[in-house]
Motif scaffolding. Structure first.
Motif, short mmCIF file in Angstrom:
data_model
loop_
_atom_site.label_atom_id
_atom_site.label_comp_id
_atom_site.label_asym_id
_atom_site.label_seq_id
_atom_site.Cartn_x
_atom_site.Cartn_y
_atom_site.Cartn_z
N THR A 109 6.03 18.68 7.41
CA THR A 109 6.67 17.22 7.14
C THR A 109 6.56 16.95 6.36
O THR A 109 4.92 16.24 6.74
N SER A 110 6.98 16.01 5.11
CA SER A 110 5.89 15.07 4.50
C SER A 110 6.98 13.68 4.22
O SER A 110 8.25 14.15 3.87
N ALA A 111 6.11 12.90 3.97
CA ALA A 111 6.64 11.84 3.41
C ALA A 111 5.78 10.40 2.23
O ALA A 111 4.64 11.02 2.54
N VAL B 168 10.37 7.33 2.44
CA VAL B 168 11.01 8.45 1.78
C VAL B 168 10.62 9.96 2.14
O VAL B 168 9.45 10.31 1.69
N LEU B 169 11.31 10.44 3.47
CA LEU B 169 10.81 12.23 3.28
C LEU B 169 10.88 12.68 1.99
O LEU B 169 11.86 13.31 1.31
N ALA B 170 9.81 13.44 1.99
CA ALA B 170 9.73 14.48 0.78
C ALA B 170 10.73 16.13 0.91
O ALA B 170 10.53 16.47 0.16
N THR B 171 9.37 16.68 1.72
CA THR B 171 9.91 17.67 2.50
C THR B 171 10.34 17.92 3.87
O THR B 171 9.45 16.84 4.66
N ASP C 54 1.14 -1.37 0.18
CA ASP C 54 -0.09 -0.08 0.30
C ASP C 54 0.86 1.27 0.15
O ASP C 54 2.22 0.78 0.29
N ILE C 55 0.37 2.38 -0.84
CA ILE C 55 1.33 3.60 -0.86
C ILE C 55 0.44 4.58 0.28
O ILE C 55 -0.72 4.61 -0.22
N TYR C 56 1.21 6.00 1.33
CA TYR C 56 0.18 6.95 1.49
C TYR C 56 1.29 7.55 1.14
O TYR C 56 2.38 7.94 1.23
N ARG C 57 0.30 8.79 1.54
CA ARG C 57 0.84 10.17 1.65
C ARG C 57 1.05 11.02 2.96
O ARG C 57 -0.52 10.80 2.86
N ILE C 58 2.22 10.83 3.64
CA ILE C 58 2.03 11.43 5.33
C ILE C 58 2.42 12.80 4.62
O ILE C 58 2.86 13.01 4.95
#
Length: 181
Positions: free
Chosen positions: A172-174, A132-135, A106-110
């Motif tokens: 912060t997002s991942a 994977v940390l995006a921001t 499953d894939i999530y945006r946190i």
């Protein structure tokens, strides 16, 4: 269908599939029967923790309870998608994709904010999480040894042990991928 309606239908479907009564599922998930009844009727607003507990009690990934049926091509714009929120942390999980039959991810945006960490109880045995940390800047991973991440950093850790997310800066997002065995 809205998120609450999707959750209601999913809980009913999975409870029926598992052959469990409301009373038995509530007991296994550690929630009140009245709360479960409200959720199945679409009048509740479950937290991430409640949905994880129900997923574990039903033997299904969290995403099976919140992701509506999807068309062949699916685009989820930033700020859209079925979002659920944590009770004790400023943490939001958006399901981006669930496992099709035979697949196990499953894939999530946190998106999370500084403050209380999001503490997660162990998921189903054999679960592995990839982040994977995006921001931003964060501490993510095993509850007893989280790892400091910056944008672009990747981390893999056991999702079947206690783990946490803590934002060190605002917004912060991942992207997180959960593997299920």
């Amino acid at each position: 269908m809205d998120l609450i309606g999707t959750i209601a239908a999913s809980i009913r479907r999975e409870r029926t599939r598992a052959g469990l009564s409301l009373t038995e599922l509530a007991k296994r998930a550690g929630i009140a029967k009245s709360t479960l009844s409200q959720l199945e009727n679409g009048s509740g607003n479950p937290s991430v923790e409640t949905l994880w507990a129900l997923g574990a009690a039903l033997g299904v990934p969290f995403s099976h309870l919140v992701d509506p049926p999807r068309p062949t091509t699916r685009v989820i714009r930033a700020g859209e998608g079925p979002a659920t929120h944590a009770e004790h942390a400023d943490y939001t999980a958006v399901v981006l994709a669930t496992c099709p039959p035979g697949a196990r991810r499953d894939i999530y945006r946190i998106v999370f904010q500084p403050g209380e960490p999001r503490l997660s109880a162990p998921h189903l045995p054999g679960t592995v999480e990839h982040a994977v940390l995006a921001t931003g800047h964060a501490l993510i991973g095993p509850a007893d040894a989280p790892v400091e991440l910056r944008p672009g950093d990747y981390l893999s850790y056991p999702g079947d042990a206690p783990h946490s997310f803590r934002a060190l800066v605002p917004d912060t997002s991942a992207v997180m991928v959960m593997e299920h065995i």
